[in-house]
Design a protein around this motif. Sequence first.
Motif, PDB file in Angstrom:
ATOM      1  N   ARG A   1       0.889  -1.186   0.152  1.00 63.74           N
ATOM      2  CA  ARG A   1      -0.095  -0.099  -0.218  1.00 63.74           C
ATOM      3  C   ARG A   1       0.707   1.347   0.082  1.00 63.74           C
ATOM      4  NH1 ARG A   1      -5.443  -0.484   1.898  1.00 63.74           N
ATOM      5  NH2 ARG A   1      -5.940  -2.714   1.851  1.00 63.74           N
ATOM      6  N   PRO A   2       1.751   1.632  -1.018  1.00 65.39           N
ATOM      7  CA  PRO A   2       2.509   2.714  -0.920  1.00 65.39           C
ATOM      8  C   PRO A   2       1.699   4.032  -0.943  1.00 65.39           C
ATOM      9  CG  PRO A   2       2.414   1.371  -3.377  1.00 65.39           C
ATOM     10  CD  PRO A   2       1.679   0.707  -2.273  1.00 65.39           C
ATOM     11  N   GLN A   3       2.184   4.812  -0.316  1.00 70.95           N
ATOM     12  CA  GLN A   3       1.303   6.156  -0.300  1.00 70.95           C
ATOM     13  C   GLN A   3       2.227   7.230  -1.052  1.00 70.95           C
ATOM     14  OE1 GLN A   3      -1.511   6.639   1.421  1.00 70.95           O
ATOM     15  NE2 GLN A   3      -1.320   4.500   1.399  1.00 70.95           N
ATOM     16  N   SER A   4       3.666   7.309  -0.914  1.00 68.68           N
ATOM     17  CA  SER A   4       4.324   8.234  -1.714  1.00 68.68           C
ATOM     18  C   SER A   4       5.027   7.904  -2.919  1.00 68.68           C
ATOM     19  CB  SER A   4       5.629   8.962  -0.951  1.00 68.68           C
ATOM     20  OG  SER A   4       6.240   7.826  -0.387  1.00 68.68           O
ATOM     21  N   VAL A   5       4.641   8.221  -4.267  1.00 68.93           N
ATOM     22  CA  VAL A   5       5.092   7.407  -5.324  1.00 68.93           C
ATOM     23  C   VAL A   5       5.920   8.426  -6.322  1.00 68.93           C
ATOM     24  CG1 VAL A   5       4.191   6.454  -7.196  1.00 68.93           C
ATOM     25  CG2 VAL A   5       3.017   6.262  -5.343  1.00 68.93           C
ATOM     26  N   VAL A   6       6.976   7.980  -6.858  1.00 71.19           N
ATOM     27  CA  VAL A   6       7.948   8.880  -7.786  1.00 71.19           C
ATOM     28  C   VAL A   6       7.718   7.718  -9.041  1.00 71.19           C
ATOM     29  CG1 VAL A   6      10.136   9.720  -8.400  1.00 71.19           C
ATOM     30  CG2 VAL A   6       9.281   9.681  -6.184  1.00 71.19           C
ATOM     31  N   VAL A   7       7.438   8.533 -10.394  1.00 72.56           N
ATOM     32  CA  VAL A   7       7.589   7.939 -11.496  1.00 72.56           C
ATOM     33  C   VAL A   7       8.755   8.357 -12.360  1.00 72.56           C
ATOM     34  CG1 VAL A   7       6.160   7.218 -13.708  1.00 72.56           C
ATOM     35  CG2 VAL A   7       5.035   7.800 -11.340  1.00 72.56           C
ATOM     36  N   PHE A   8       9.682   7.397 -12.772  1.00 77.46           N
ATOM     37  CA  PHE A   8      10.757   7.944 -13.298  1.00 77.46           C
ATOM     38  C   PHE A   8      10.740   7.223 -14.963  1.00 77.46           C
ATOM     39  CE2 PHE A   8      15.449   6.430 -14.369  1.00 77.46           C
ATOM     40  CZ  PHE A   8      15.823   7.923 -14.738  1.00 77.46           C
ATOM     41  N   THR A   9      10.624   8.232 -15.755  1.00 75.62           N
ATOM     42  CA  THR A   9      10.286   7.782 -16.965  1.00 75.62           C
ATOM     43  C   THR A   9      11.346   8.117 -18.068  1.00 75.62           C
ATOM     44  OG1 THR A   9       9.102   9.892 -17.921  1.00 75.62           O
ATOM     45  CG2 THR A   9       7.835   8.039 -16.882  1.00 75.62           C
ATOM     46  N   GLY A  10      11.478   7.343 -19.232  1.00 78.95           N
ATOM     47  CA  GLY A  10      12.234   7.417 -20.439  1.00 78.95           C
ATOM     48  C   GLY A  10      11.398   7.395 -21.637  1.00 78.95           C
ATOM     49  N   ALA A  11      12.243   7.539 -22.993  1.00 81.52           N
ATOM     50  CA  ALA A  11      11.587   7.619 -24.136  1.00 81.52           C
ATOM     51  C   ALA A  11      10.640   6.462 -24.533  1.00 81.52           C
ATOM     52  CB  ALA A  11      12.789   7.466 -25.077  1.00 81.52           C
ATOM     53  N   GLY A  12      10.735   5.460 -23.743  1.00 81.39           N
ATOM     54  CA  GLY A  12       9.737   4.187 -23.993  1.00 81.39           C
ATOM     55  C   GLY A  12       8.345   4.590 -23.536  1.00 81.39           C
TER      56      GLY A  12
END
Length: 239
Positions: free
Chosen positions: A15-26
Amino acid sequence: MSEVHDAIAAIRNRRPQSVVVFTGAGVSAESGIPTFRGSGGLWRNFRAEDLATPAAFARDPKLVWEWYEWRRGLIREAQPNAAHRAIARLPDPLVVTQNVDGLHERAGSRDIVELHGNIFRARCARERKTIQAREPFDEIPPRCTCGALLRPDIVWFGETLPAGAMERAGAAIAAADLLLVIGTSGVVYPAAGLVALARGLSIEINPEASSISTACHFAVTATAADATPPIVDAIMEGR
Ligand code: OAD
């Protein structure tokens, strides 16, 4: 290699509360924007050292701008896909992106660290002033009102990242309950080094194994548009 349901089970468990999304070209591939590496990748057909370095721009600014105008045209026509839209449904994530296409913002994400700049911004080569520049330029290479050349406001090979960007991204990743890593080959530093800072659950979404797959708890072998929406749904269940 993991299935999407393995990652979903881990999210339901933690049940994660804090989320970071790390993206690249895909993450933008299914919007029709070519990636850099792999089949059909831009660096298969173009030499980065001719197009994406300060030396290339000093040598031939017209050639560099022609290539960027072509990419700006592709990106202008592209739409955010199901992955960008799913990420924008998360209530309060930090989105850290290597992409310069602005599609996270167009999908509705609000808190975005653009590590490598933005293709719809240009910067005066003399004064460093930046301008928003979405439409095609009348003249190539374009010029600032001061008369100097404008350049794309993009981080080229050999250049440093925008001030504070890595610090903010790194601190958020280290503090996050969940890091989603979507569509990056993980070979361009310093950005790729961010994944090693994660302390919580880490889930990669990439149809191919990448250089950072083994650094993540789960490496879901699926495309961004297929796997991101159900993973976001699972995160939202815990809210
Ligand atoms: P790459 O082109 O290196 O990697 C793209 C990744 O996306 C690969 O691992 C693919 O397997 C994966 N991929 C392809 N299609 C996908 C899909 N539908 N869903 C999910 N993943 C998919 O791109 P980056 O890692 O972003 O720099 O490259 C890093 C930097 O290198 C870029 O920011 C760019 C480039 O030179 C600048 O523009 C400054």
